[in-house]
Design an enzyme around this catalytic site. Structure first.
Site, PDB file in Angstrom:
ATOM      1  N   SER A 214      -5.058  -9.935 -13.287  1.00 26.52           N
ATOM      2  CA  SER A 214      -5.627  -8.927 -14.192  1.00 26.52           C
ATOM      3  C   SER A 214      -4.517  -8.121 -14.869  1.00 26.52           C
ATOM      4  O   SER A 214      -4.548  -7.917 -16.089  1.00 26.52           O
ATOM      5  CB  SER A 214      -6.610  -8.024 -13.461  1.00 26.52           C
ATOM      6  OG  SER A 214      -5.983  -7.376 -12.400  1.00 26.52           O
TER       7      SER A 214
ATOM      8  N   HIS B  26       0.841  -1.202   0.000  1.00 30.99           N
ATOM      9  CA  HIS B  26       0.000   0.000   0.000  1.00 30.99           C
ATOM     10  C   HIS B  26       0.880   1.257   0.000  1.00 30.99           C
ATOM     11  O   HIS B  26       0.607   2.240   0.681  1.00 30.99           O
ATOM     12  CB  HIS B  26      -0.985  -0.018   1.180  1.00 30.99           C
ATOM     13  CG  HIS B  26      -2.073  -1.038   0.958  1.00 30.99           C
ATOM     14  ND1 HIS B  26      -3.188  -0.776   0.218  1.00 30.99           N
ATOM     15  CD2 HIS B  26      -2.166  -2.331   1.324  1.00 30.99           C
ATOM     16  CE1 HIS B  26      -3.951  -1.867   0.152  1.00 30.99           C
ATOM     17  NE2 HIS B  26      -3.339  -2.836   0.807  1.00 30.99           N
TER      18      HIS B  26
ATOM     19  N   TYR C  68     -10.215  -1.290  -0.730  1.00 26.32           N
ATOM     20  CA  TYR C  68      -8.963  -0.774  -1.294  1.00 26.32           C
ATOM     21  C   TYR C  68      -9.125   0.713  -1.629  1.00 26.32           C
ATOM     22  O   TYR C  68      -8.317   1.554  -1.225  1.00 26.32           O
ATOM     23  CB  TYR C  68      -8.606  -1.579  -2.551  1.00 26.32           C
ATOM     24  CG  TYR C  68      -7.335  -1.136  -3.223  1.00 26.32           C
ATOM     25  CD1 TYR C  68      -6.111  -1.702  -2.879  1.00 26.32           C
ATOM     26  CD2 TYR C  68      -7.343  -0.140  -4.197  1.00 26.32           C
ATOM     27  CE1 TYR C  68      -4.940  -1.297  -3.497  1.00 26.32           C
ATOM     28  CE2 TYR C  68      -6.179   0.281  -4.809  1.00 26.32           C
ATOM     29  CZ  TYR C  68      -4.988  -0.308  -4.463  1.00 26.32           C
ATOM     30  OH  TYR C  68      -3.824   0.113  -5.073  1.00 26.32           O
TER      31      TYR C  68
ATOM     32  N   ASP D 187       1.677  -3.312  -9.930  1.00 29.83           N
ATOM     33  CA  ASP D 187       1.414  -4.624 -10.525  1.00 29.83           C
ATOM     34  C   ASP D 187       1.762  -4.653 -12.013  1.00 29.83           C
ATOM     35  O   ASP D 187       2.459  -5.546 -12.479  1.00 29.83           O
ATOM     36  CB  ASP D 187      -0.065  -5.002 -10.348  1.00 29.83           C
ATOM     37  CG  ASP D 187      -0.465  -5.030  -8.888  1.00 29.83           C
ATOM     38  OD1 ASP D 187       0.434  -5.007  -8.028  1.00 29.83           O
ATOM     39  OD2 ASP D 187      -1.677  -5.068  -8.603  1.00 29.83           O
TER      40      ASP D 187
END
Ligand code: GLA
Length: 385
Positions: A129, A33, A220, A170
């Protein structure tokens, strides 16, 4: 694997693909985070991921098929571009990427047959994803965009087409991963470096809690909003900072009474986690894996106590793992709220670890976790022609 993909492609499209591409999944070793708070993160690409077999068609149709979701095949026509978001989730990733590539000036004369196959644990928070987005962008990169630009384009699809307000970590790791290396990425400037991550006496293990990540997206986005509000408040106390990760701990301590208890805890996690990434970088440079393990454990504690994104399943993995003398570090990875944890286990003890954790976790949670040995691999690439 290539033969399996070709066989499947033949089954569905009665032809060989022109090309097969691969984009990995990712883990984040430490720095959780942190990406959307503008700091340094330390992710790595894995050897599992998404395979994409592709063949140009003679007409203007785009056919999408996934071996993982074999019930539906989706067909779009280039004349209808830009494409609308579909109810069915997975196809939105490639379709969003095609829209974004066209927006950036790529034109497609012909359609394609796409076949996807992923061997990433489902719903485990290992960025399946991002992997689908990046492999699609890479395979259709007629405009020769850099891999970093493909990562940014994919993040934009996730934020503005799919609707998840994720950071860049990511997509960047999936595009830019390097075998046996951790990426050290500055999420504000996108400057990056690689640190060797070679565990001679240990093994990296991934533990899927097999907990469905319900509400993960809304929670999130909520964490992200709290960080933004907190930065605004702290910036009204005399000094201005571009992001939370730039705030010195002393400044935070001095002004923390201006924050609500919840904001205070979230900011504390961000600032201390950033310090742990810097220490981890030093530990890896000295190949001090024991120190790195301790930092992983402290990271989990902070994600549990201050950021509150772990939950019973991830905490059970962490607590039960750390009871075992051959586990030197264990923490959740990714967004949290279920999903996966990673552990560093002494070589030769992985089977014992697997058995012990399966037993204790099942006793406490009621179903088994999946424990997998993992190696760090390269980023997106062509596999064969
Ligand atoms: C998810 C997001 C990333 C990052 C992590 C938490 O994986 O997609 O951008 O914020 O959570 O570190």
């Amino acid at each position: 694997m290539i033969d399996f993909i070709k066989e499947k492609f033949n089954e569905i499209y009665s032809a060989d693909p022109d090309q097969i591409y691969f984009a990995p999944a990712r883990v984040n070793l430490i720095g959780e985070h942190i990406d959307y708070n503008g700091g340094l993160v330390m992710p790595a690409a894995l050897e599992t991921g998404t395979y994409l077999a592709l063949k140009e068609r003679t007409d203007a149709e785009m056919h999408f098929y996934s071996v993982n979701f074999p019930d539906n095949q989706f067909v779009y026509n280039l004349e209808d571009a830009p494409f609308d978001k579909n109810e069915s989730y997975w196809v939105n990733y490639p379709v969003g990427v095609i829209n974004a590539l066209m927006e950036k000036g790529t034109s497609f004369d012909k359609g394609y047959d796409f076949l996807y196959y992923g061997n990433i644990p489902n719903g485990g928070g290992l960025s399946s994803s991002a992997s689908i987005e990046v492999v699609t962008a890479y395979a259709l990169n007629h405009a020769q965009l850099s891999k970093v630009d493909l990562a940014l384009l994919s993040q934009d699809v996730e934020n503005n087409f799919v609707g998840v307000n994720c950071g860049i970590m990511d997509q960047f790791s999936v595009a830019m991963g390097k075998k046996d290396h951790a990426i050290i990425l500055d999420c504000e400037t996108l400057e990056y470096d690689y640190a060797p991550f070679v565990l001679s006496d240990h093994q990296l293990v991934i533990i899927n809690t097999n907990k469905e990540r319900k509400l993960a997206e809304s929670k999130y986005n909520e964490r992200r909003a709290t960080c933004e509000e907190s930065l605004e408040i702290l910036n009204q106390q005399g000094e201005e900072f571009a992001n939370l990760c730039n705030i010195p701990y002393s400044y935070f301590e001095k002004h923390q009474d201006k924050l609500t208890e919840e904001q205070r805890k979230r900011v504390k996690h961000v600032i201390t986690e950033q310090a742990r990434v810097l220490k981890s970088k030093e530990a890896l440079a000295k190949n001090d894996i024991l120190e790195f393990g301790k930092l992983m454990n402290a990271s989990h504690a902070s994600l549990k106590g201050d950021y509150e994104v772990t939950g019973k399943e991830l905490d059970t993995v962490n607590e039960e793992s750390l009871k075992l003398p051959y586990v030197i570090g264990c923490r959740m990875t990714g967004a949290g709220f279920g999903g996966c944890a990673i552990a560093i286990v002494e070589k030769g003890k992985v089977d014992e670890y697997k058995k012990a954790l399966e037993k204790s976790y099942t006793e406490i949670i009621g179903y088994a976790p999946t424990v997998i040995e993992m190696s760090i691999g390269d980023g997106v690439r062509v596999l064969s022609s």
